[in-house]
Design a protein around this motif. Sequence first.
Motif: not given
Length: 469
Positions: A322-327, A376-389
């Motif tokens: 996931x590449x997400x815009x960073x303002x 500008x963007x930052x990038x990370x994996x889209x899903x990776x063992x994410x548990x949402x409360x």
Amino acid sequence: MTVPSAFTASLPPAERAAYGRKARKRASRSCHGWYEPAQRRPDPTGILERQSAERVPALVPIRYGRMLESPFRFYRGAAAVMAADLAPLPSSGLQVQLCGDAHPLNFRLLASPERRLVFDINDFDETLPGPFEWDVKRLAAGLVIAARENGFSDKEQDSTVRACVRAYRERMREFAGMPTLDVWYAQDDADHLRALLAARAEDEAGHRLREAAAKARTRTHEKAFAKLTRVTAEGRRIAPDPPLITPLADLTAERSEARREEQLRSLVEGYARTLPVERRHLLRHYRLVDMARKVVGVGSVGTRCWVLLLLGRDDDDPLLLQAKEASESVLAAHTGGERYSNQGRRVVTGQRLIQTTSDIFLGWTHVTGLDGQGRDFYVRQLWDWKGIARPETMGPELLSLFGRLCGACLARAHARSGDPVALAAYLGGSDRFDRALAEFGRSYADQNERDHQALGAARSAGRIEARHL
């Protein structure tokens, strides 16, 4: 990144503690209590409109629609509004690297690179150095807002916040007595969470933790791959679901395939240069085959967020990024801190500083968008063992326990970047700060409800357009 701080790490602990106690003269612990809006408080809807002016116009109504669903959803999207409200308040002057948007849903289960589940902060879009209490206040008010939506009494709301802030204060005192490296290595992994719940293994809290951990482990990149992609004549591609997911090819139909491939290659190459050498080597085992714009979250709706599909050995060997815009951080206008040449780098550096374990593919880049503007963007994996409360499903006891976990986690983040000795001395051994934050949480939750109603009035008056998706 240098965190501005009035303490010198080389000072003896007694002098650092004295500095923390002296900070009470700038801002007493009790003064963090009741919130009253500034006399010339900026129009909250106007703040949101100024943010929206920089976003994808077609997606802005979706942002407003999501924020109008409830006061809690409004709160998630109103970090800029709260930043403007916090800035005029008395400040302790005790600096840490702030999360910047420490509402309850930004604390969750995540996967470490060693494939262990940890409980940590997840979102760093607004990270910036600032007074430690800004994060604590955002968390406290968020818990009150969630508790109100669950129908909790005033007493139950107070109890939830006080449990959270007490956990923050007591854990900071623990860190104040620990060696520096032990503070840095501290983690809230599954073993630590189980220890906290050892006496309650058979009650709802223990059951929900086990359930959340099991569900988080199913949120893998393979599951995201199955959900978000499909097989086409050209091979595996991202499945369109406009306007929530729109492939790049659909957004740039007038451009040649060669031009799109050039743009994709440029994006990945720029991002790869920000990775450590060994991660860059790993990334070279994948090839980029597709990209799509994705609508994410509540406050982030309208920012440019892209899903990148990469394939390794074959079509069943995926990597989704996931590449997400960073303002610029919503805190920047209120802190007077240093500015950054790349906002993606700000996010990544702040995340690495306060999160105990970060995604191995975390990096940043600068890209020229479809409108010809560089972003500008930052990038990370889209899903990776994410548990949402899901605070909206929690009763009083469970939300109080969740608040304790969040408070302790936030203390660990702040202890890594700030001075735990000074912070612990400022907070002290009494519950004065805990009680003040409970009072602040209630009064700011009132303000949040008024702002939510104001956004609804703006829609009714035709000032904004809202779309529910």
